[in-house]
Design an enzyme around this catalytic site. Structure first.
Site, PDB file in Angstrom:
ATOM      1  N   CYS A  32     -80.542 -67.301  25.168  1.00 42.29           N
ATOM      2  CA  CYS A  32     -81.267 -67.801  23.996  1.00 42.29           C
ATOM      3  C   CYS A  32     -80.776 -67.040  22.772  1.00 42.29           C
ATOM      4  O   CYS A  32     -79.590 -67.046  22.482  1.00 42.29           O
ATOM      5  CB  CYS A  32     -82.771 -67.625  24.218  1.00 42.29           C
ATOM      6  N   SER A  33     -81.674 -66.413  22.041  1.00 40.30           N
ATOM      7  CA  SER A  33     -81.274 -65.603  20.890  1.00 40.30           C
ATOM      8  C   SER A  33     -82.280 -64.483  20.667  1.00 40.30           C
ATOM      9  O   SER A  33     -82.618 -64.159  19.531  1.00 40.30           O
ATOM     10  CB  SER A  33     -81.160 -66.475  19.631  1.00 40.30           C
ATOM     11  N   CYS A  34     -82.801 -63.896  21.760  1.00 43.52           N
ATOM     12  CA  CYS A  34     -83.776 -62.812  21.659  1.00 43.52           C
ATOM     13  C   CYS A  34     -83.191 -61.665  20.842  1.00 43.52           C
ATOM     14  O   CYS A  34     -82.028 -61.293  21.011  1.00 43.52           O
ATOM     15  CB  CYS A  34     -84.174 -62.336  23.049  1.00 43.52           C
ATOM     16  N   CYS A  69     -77.999 -62.056  23.591  1.00 40.32           N
ATOM     17  CA  CYS A  69     -78.976 -62.780  24.399  1.00 40.32           C
ATOM     18  C   CYS A  69     -78.236 -63.996  24.930  1.00 40.32           C
ATOM     19  O   CYS A  69     -78.050 -64.976  24.215  1.00 40.32           O
ATOM     20  CB  CYS A  69     -80.190 -63.188  23.582  1.00 40.32           C
TER      21      CYS A  69
END
Length: 232
Positions: free
Chosen positions: A125-127, A122
């Protein structure tokens, strides 16, 4: 000079952490506001937190193992991954009954082939597909991994100990607010006659992200040899 006994330094209670980050302050404020407005209760928050903390990659490993053994289930996993998730005990609507904005999204399982290898990231972000893989590893959330994988995927994979031949295409799949991904790696050689449970044991979390390949004898996320980053 007298000592001020009104303030006993030896008995002063120290904070549990040195500082509270801006994100922690934001989380506390938002959580308390939601509870105050009746969007959810403190009990709801506790229950969901406990639910999310106990999730791990085992269901995803079972899904891959079953797909390796059952062509019909493999087709289901690739075309209707939400339905296949339920077959291994994962309902993306749980535990609230309607999912959450960050989790109940479009989900796709990426099939590796002899000439194509997938790896997920991601970049913004950190999806991460938490309902089926659990909480993401710390390195997945770092800017170092996110910004570099999309630019130098082979180098980053090599730092995890994964060296792929030049004739294998590396495809980086970038998650976003609406889409989550999971990798279905190739079944490794030397596993003929294995049971579903035996196969699931070698499908580690890193294999499902795409930074490792399943190997007989490797049944946990072992620490691999790494080399310094050329482009930190």
């Amino acid at each position: 000079m007298t000592h001020d006994h009104d303030h006993d330094h030896d008995r002063t209670v120290k904070p549990m952490v040195d500082e509270v980050t801006d994100f922690e302050v934001l989380e506390i404020a938002l959580r308390e506001l939601c509870i105050e407005k009746g969007i959810f209760t403190a009990e709801d928050h506790r229950r969901f937190t406990e639910f999310s903390e106990q999730i791990g990659p085992t269901p995803a490993a079972n899904l891959v193992a079953r797909a390796w053994l059952d062509p019909d289930f493999k087709q289901l996993a690739l075309t209707e991954p939400m339905t296949a998730s339920k077959e291994v005990g994962v309902d993306w609507l749980e535990p609230t009954g309607f999912g959450t904005p960050s989790d109940f999204t479009a989900f796709e399982i990426l099939e590796d082939t002899a000439t194509l290898h997938h790896v997920i990231v991601c970049a913004l972000c950190s999806c991460y597909p938490r309902p089926i893989l659990g909480n993401s590893p710390e390195w997945y959330r770092t800017p170092n991994y996110r910004r570099r994988l999309v630019r130098w995927p082979r180098q980053v994979l090599a730092e995890f100990g994964l060296y792929l031949p030049d004739d294998i295409e590396v495809r980086v799949q970038d998650s976003n607010q609406k889409h989550r991904y999971m990798v279905m790696p190739l079944r490794p050689e030397g596993t003929d006659g294995w049971t579903e449970q035996q196969l699931a044991e070698i499908v580690t979390r890193d294999c499902l992200i795409g930074v490792a390949l399943p190997k007989p004898g490797v049944t946990s996320n072992v620490i691999v040899d790494t080399r310094p980053a050329v482009h930190p």
